[in-house]
Design an enzyme around this catalytic site. Structure first.
Site, short mmCIF file in Angstrom:
data_model
loop_
_atom_site.label_atom_id
_atom_site.label_comp_id
_atom_site.label_asym_id
_atom_site.label_seq_id
_atom_site.Cartn_x
_atom_site.Cartn_y
_atom_site.Cartn_z
N SER A 110 35.05 -8.37 -4.48
CA SER A 110 34.78 -8.84 -5.84
C SER A 110 36.08 -8.94 -6.63
O SER A 110 37.07 -8.24 -6.33
CB SER A 110 33.83 -7.88 -6.55
N1 SAH Z 1 31.96 -4.40 -3.69
C1 SAH Z 1 32.32 -5.06 -2.47
C2 SAH Z 1 31.58 -6.36 -2.34
C3 SAH Z 1 31.62 -6.96 -0.98
S1 SAH Z 1 30.71 -8.48 -0.86
C4 SAH Z 1 33.84 -5.31 -2.51
O1 SAH Z 1 34.35 -5.62 -3.58
O2 SAH Z 1 34.51 -5.20 -1.49
C5 SAH Z 1 29.09 -7.88 -0.56
C6 SAH Z 1 28.92 -7.12 0.72
O3 SAH Z 1 27.53 -6.85 0.89
C7 SAH Z 1 29.38 -7.85 1.98
O4 SAH Z 1 30.31 -7.07 2.62
C8 SAH Z 1 28.10 -7.99 2.80
O5 SAH Z 1 28.35 -7.88 4.17
C9 SAH Z 1 27.26 -6.83 2.26
N2 SAH Z 1 25.83 -6.96 2.45
C10 SAH Z 1 25.04 -8.05 2.27
N3 SAH Z 1 23.77 -7.75 2.57
C11 SAH Z 1 23.73 -6.44 2.93
C12 SAH Z 1 22.72 -5.54 3.35
N4 SAH Z 1 21.46 -5.92 3.48
N5 SAH Z 1 23.06 -4.29 3.64
C13 SAH Z 1 24.34 -3.85 3.54
N6 SAH Z 1 25.35 -4.65 3.17
C14 SAH Z 1 25.06 -5.92 2.85
#
Ligand code: SAH
Length: 325
Positions: free
Chosen positions: A160
């Site tokens: 993000s």
């Molecule tokens: N706060 C994190 C956001 C990463 S993007 C950062 O800034 O690094 C969102 C993440 O959610 C991705 O890595 C994706 O793989 C994960 N994601 C999506 N669906 C998910 C689920 N059902 N369970 C666990 N992780 C999930």
């Protein structure tokens, strides 16, 4: 003699032209202008030549001189390439090992200062946290860690943008006191999980849940290079590969639940695992998404409000996420 000058390669500079002339003229005064490193080229030529033969041996001499010039250019290029290679390897090594340079620490500080100036960061606590956990350790090598935008991290996911990290930390800071429990669903790079862990401290718990194993493994590496490493070693910070829509019941209930991916609706398991008095911050929606702040009252009822319009990757199944690749 001047008839030969046009044949002089263009890349020879004037100093080297003087060597040509000295060789042809072979007078002692012009010879004395020859740098000692070239004199070995001239000795055999001078001894085997007469003034009549000058036009004949000059063409033979040219390739030698060209070779020497080329060799020295190649040597310089070779040395420069080596230095560049060494620099790149050492930069990669230090970045890999998490030794941030003074410049990168300054840039992280600059990013935090900008977020403070624009009112995104409102508290000292969040400013200190984002300064302590250097974003540069959490983005893939080669991307721009300190620009305020999301960055791809592979597998259809992104880290993000800093202003979103700051917004979520501001919304959750009062539920991230020492000894509290925090769950970070869709933890991705692990940046916010590390911040949560630092805020709740060694007596609290911070759990990251990520469903892509490679991202989970990379986030553990990132965290180990950061200031939150002792907390991971001590066991108060952990990352698990699982479907975050089910929460992480083992350590429930939580004071804070953050969801880093957009859900079409708030998963019931997450509401169930929230403590009375606790708070969830979660983006909700499909194309149009809103960042929701959900507070659980002491009687178990919930109050929901919208903080902002946002754009997150979807909270989905692993196969649906990877299918888009
Ligand atoms: N706060 C994190 C956001 C990463 S993007 C950062 O800034 O690094 C969102 C993440 O959610 C991705 O890595 C994706 O793989 C994960 N994601 C999506 N669906 C998910 C689920 N059902 N369970 C666990 N992780 C999930």
């Amino acid at each position: 003699m001047s008839a030969y000058l046009p044949t002089t390669p263009r890349f020879l500079n004037s100093r080297r032209n003087s060597i040509h002339l000295a060789a042809v003229g072979s007078s002692s005064s012009s010879r004395s202008r020859i740098p000692s490193s070239y004199s070995f080229l001239l000795r055999p030529l001078a001894s085997s030549s007469s003034s009549d033969e000058a036009p004949n041996y000059f063409p033979d001499f040219c390739p030698l001189l060209r070779m020497e010039v080329l060799r020295s250019s190649y040597n310089q290029l070779f040395r420069a390439t080596h230095i560049l290679l060494l620099f790149t390897i050492s930069t990669n090594f230090f970045a890999e090992k998490g030794f941030m340079t003074k410049a990168s620490l300054e840039k992280n500080k600059g990013l935090v200062e900008n977020l403070c100036q624009y009112g995104v960061i409102k508290s000292k606590k969040v400013a200190e946290m984002m300064e302590t956990i250097d974003r540069g350790l959490f983005v893939p090598y080669g991307s721009q860690p300190y620009s305020d935008s999301p960055m791809p991290i592979g597998y259809n996911a992104t880290i993000s943008a800093p202003h979103m990290h700051a917004t979520c930390l501001e919304l959750l800071k009062d539920h991230l006191k020492p000894g509290m429990r925090a769950l970070d669903v869709g933890s991705g790079t692990g940046y916010l999980t590390a911040c949560f862990a630092m805020m709740v401290g060694p007596d609290g718990h911070a759990i990251g849940v990520e469903h892509i194993p490679e991202l989970g493994a990379a986030s553990i590496k990132n965290i180990k290079r950061s200031a939150a490493e002792p907390l991971m070693r001590g066991g108060s910070l952990s990352v698990h590969v699982a479907d975050g829509r089910l929460g992480w019941p083992e350590l429930a209930p939580y004071d804070t639940i953050h969801v880093g991916a957009a859900a079409s609706e708030v998963p019931k398991a997450l509401l169930d695992q929230l403590k009375p008095g606790g708070r969830i911050v979660i983006p909700v929606g499909n194309f149009f998404q809103e960042l929701k702040v959900i507070d659980k009252n002491p009687d178990g009822s919930v109050a929901t409000r919208t903080d902002a319009s946002v754009r997150y990757v979807p909270l989905t199944s692993r196969s649906a996420q990877l299918h888009e690749l």
